[in-house]
Motif scaffolding. Structure first.
Motif, PDB file in Angstrom:
ATOM      1  N   ARG A  13       4.852  43.700 -56.359  1.00 11.40           N
ATOM      2  CA  ARG A  13       5.693  44.682 -56.193  1.00 11.40           C
ATOM      3  C   ARG A  13       5.021  45.875 -56.668  1.00 11.40           C
ATOM      4  NH1 ARG A  13       8.637  44.694 -60.488  1.00 11.40           N
ATOM      5  NH2 ARG A  13       7.413  46.293 -61.474  1.00 11.40           N
ATOM      6  N   ASP A  14       4.205  45.761 -57.731  1.00 15.55           N
ATOM      7  CA  ASP A  14       3.240  47.050 -58.435  1.00 15.55           C
ATOM      8  C   ASP A  14       2.180  47.617 -57.449  1.00 15.55           C
ATOM      9  OD1 ASP A  14       4.748  47.208 -60.688  1.00 15.55           O
ATOM     10  OD2 ASP A  14       3.536  46.098 -61.925  1.00 15.55           O
ATOM     11  N   HIS A  15       1.587  46.603 -56.733  1.00 10.12           N
ATOM     12  CA  HIS A  15       0.510  46.714 -55.703  1.00 10.12           C
ATOM     13  C   HIS A  15       1.253  47.273 -54.622  1.00 10.12           C
ATOM     14  CE1 HIS A  15      -2.693  46.191 -53.271  1.00 10.12           C
ATOM     15  NE2 HIS A  15      -2.469  45.453 -52.582  1.00 10.12           N
ATOM     16  N   GLU A  16       2.168  46.832 -54.027  1.00  8.44           N
ATOM     17  CA  GLU A  16       2.753  47.547 -52.885  1.00  8.44           C
ATOM     18  C   GLU A  16       3.193  49.030 -53.280  1.00  8.44           C
ATOM     19  OE1 GLU A  16       6.151  44.834 -51.840  1.00  8.44           O
ATOM     20  OE2 GLU A  16       4.762  43.596 -50.804  1.00  8.44           O
ATOM     21  N   ILE A  17       3.691  49.141 -54.482  1.00  8.07           N
ATOM     22  CA  ILE A  17       4.147  50.560 -54.842  1.00  8.07           C
ATOM     23  C   ILE A  17       2.761  51.477 -54.957  1.00  8.07           C
ATOM     24  CG2 ILE A  17       4.883  52.029 -56.794  1.00  8.07           C
ATOM     25  CD1 ILE A  17       6.831  49.948 -57.371  1.00  8.07           C
ATOM     26  N   SER A  18       1.607  51.033 -55.296  1.00 10.43           N
ATOM     27  CA  SER A  18       0.621  52.022 -55.395  1.00 10.43           C
ATOM     28  C   SER A  18      -0.202  52.017 -54.071  1.00 10.43           C
ATOM     29  CB  SER A  18      -0.717  51.262 -56.442  1.00 10.43           C
ATOM     30  OG  SER A  18      -1.068  49.893 -55.995  1.00 10.43           O
ATOM     31  N   LEU A  38       9.711  48.721 -50.078  1.00 14.16           N
ATOM     32  CA  LEU A  38       9.495  48.730 -51.599  1.00 14.16           C
ATOM     33  C   LEU A  38      10.692  48.249 -52.234  1.00 14.16           C
ATOM     34  CD1 LEU A  38       6.585  51.300 -52.030  1.00 14.16           C
ATOM     35  CD2 LEU A  38       6.627  48.917 -52.346  1.00 14.16           C
ATOM     36  N   LEU A  39      11.892  49.125 -51.847  1.00 15.83           N
ATOM     37  CA  LEU A  39      13.137  48.901 -52.508  1.00 15.83           C
ATOM     38  C   LEU A  39      13.492  47.323 -52.575  1.00 15.83           C
ATOM     39  CD1 LEU A  39      15.186  52.205 -51.307  1.00 15.83           C
ATOM     40  CD2 LEU A  39      14.065  51.694 -53.745  1.00 15.83           C
ATOM     41  N   GLY A  40      13.608  46.920 -51.281  1.00 14.61           N
ATOM     42  CA  GLY A  40      13.629  45.287 -51.178  1.00 14.61           C
ATOM     43  C   GLY A  40      12.586  44.836 -51.848  1.00 14.61           C
ATOM     44  N   ALA A  41      11.517  44.803 -51.822  1.00 17.56           N
ATOM     45  CA  ALA A  41      10.521  43.866 -52.879  1.00 17.56           C
ATOM     46  C   ALA A  41      11.011  44.050 -54.132  1.00 17.56           C
ATOM     47  CB  ALA A  41       9.249  44.536 -52.669  1.00 17.56           C
ATOM     48  N   CYS A  42      11.363  45.354 -54.768  1.00 18.91           N
ATOM     49  CA  CYS A  42      11.733  45.189 -56.337  1.00 18.91           C
ATOM     50  C   CYS A  42      13.149  44.201 -56.270  1.00 18.91           C
ATOM     51  CB  CYS A  42      12.153  46.680 -56.622  1.00 18.91           C
ATOM     52  SG  CYS A  42      10.790  47.919 -56.556  1.00 18.91           S
ATOM     53  N   VAL A  43      13.939  44.446 -55.312  1.00 12.85           N
ATOM     54  CA  VAL A  43      15.177  43.859 -55.629  1.00 12.85           C
ATOM     55  C   VAL A  43      14.993  42.255 -55.510  1.00 12.85           C
ATOM     56  CG1 VAL A  43      17.490  42.980 -54.255  1.00 12.85           C
ATOM     57  CG2 VAL A  43      16.864  45.488 -54.677  1.00 12.85           C
ATOM     58  N   ASP A  44      14.419  41.982 -54.515  1.00 15.35           N
ATOM     59  CA  ASP A  44      13.724  40.340 -54.246  1.00 15.35           C
ATOM     60  C   ASP A  44      12.844  39.779 -55.534  1.00 15.35           C
ATOM     61  OD1 ASP A  44      14.894  40.605 -51.943  1.00 15.35           O
ATOM     62  OD2 ASP A  44      13.186  40.877 -50.697  1.00 15.35           O
TER      63      ASP A  44
END
Length: 129
Positions: A13-18, A38-44
């Motif tokens: 998730r951190d990599h995707e956000i960056s 990214l919102l979905g990745a955080c939730v998942d």
């Protein structure tokens, strides 16, 4: 879920956000699909607080508009984490902006929620019929 798996998901998730933030500097217009992903990745990854923080950051900066697509991952997260307060806040926000999320909310609450979330989904469904 194991602690190692949670760490892996958080790192991903951190990599995707960056990556998203790097992409934003190149684009002239906000890119909603990566932001929604990214919102979905955080939730998942079980990071509901991080998802809401990211949503508020993106919203405040104008990099994402409040639309059904952006709210669905957050509604799913509320259902999974049985966070009725945040779910109601999202529904009120959507309603105040004229964004229709009733069908998505009913689906996510019924699929993932506890009895209170399912009851809320049923009430929403009845009011729409």
């Amino acid at each position: 879920m194991s602690a190692e798996k949670l760490r892996e998901q958080a790192a991903a998730r951190d990599h995707e956000i960056s990556q998203y933030r790097a992409l934003e500097h190149v684009l002239e217009e906000p890119a909603p699909r990566p932001a929604i992903a990214l919102l979905g990745a955080c939730v998942d990854a079980g990071e509901l607080d991080a998802a809401f923080e990211l949503f508020e950051e993106l919203r405040a900066s104008g990099r994402i508009r409040v639309q059904a697509g952006a709210l669905v991952p957050l509604l799913r997260g509320c259902a999974v984490h049985n966070d009725v307060r945040r779910a109601r806040t999202l529904l009120e926000l959507a309603s105040s902006l004229g964004v229709e999320v009733r069908s998505a909310a009913v689906r996510e609450f019924a699929r993932h929620g506890n009895s209170e979330m399912v009851s809320m989904a049923a009430a929403m469904h009845r009011s729409a019929v």
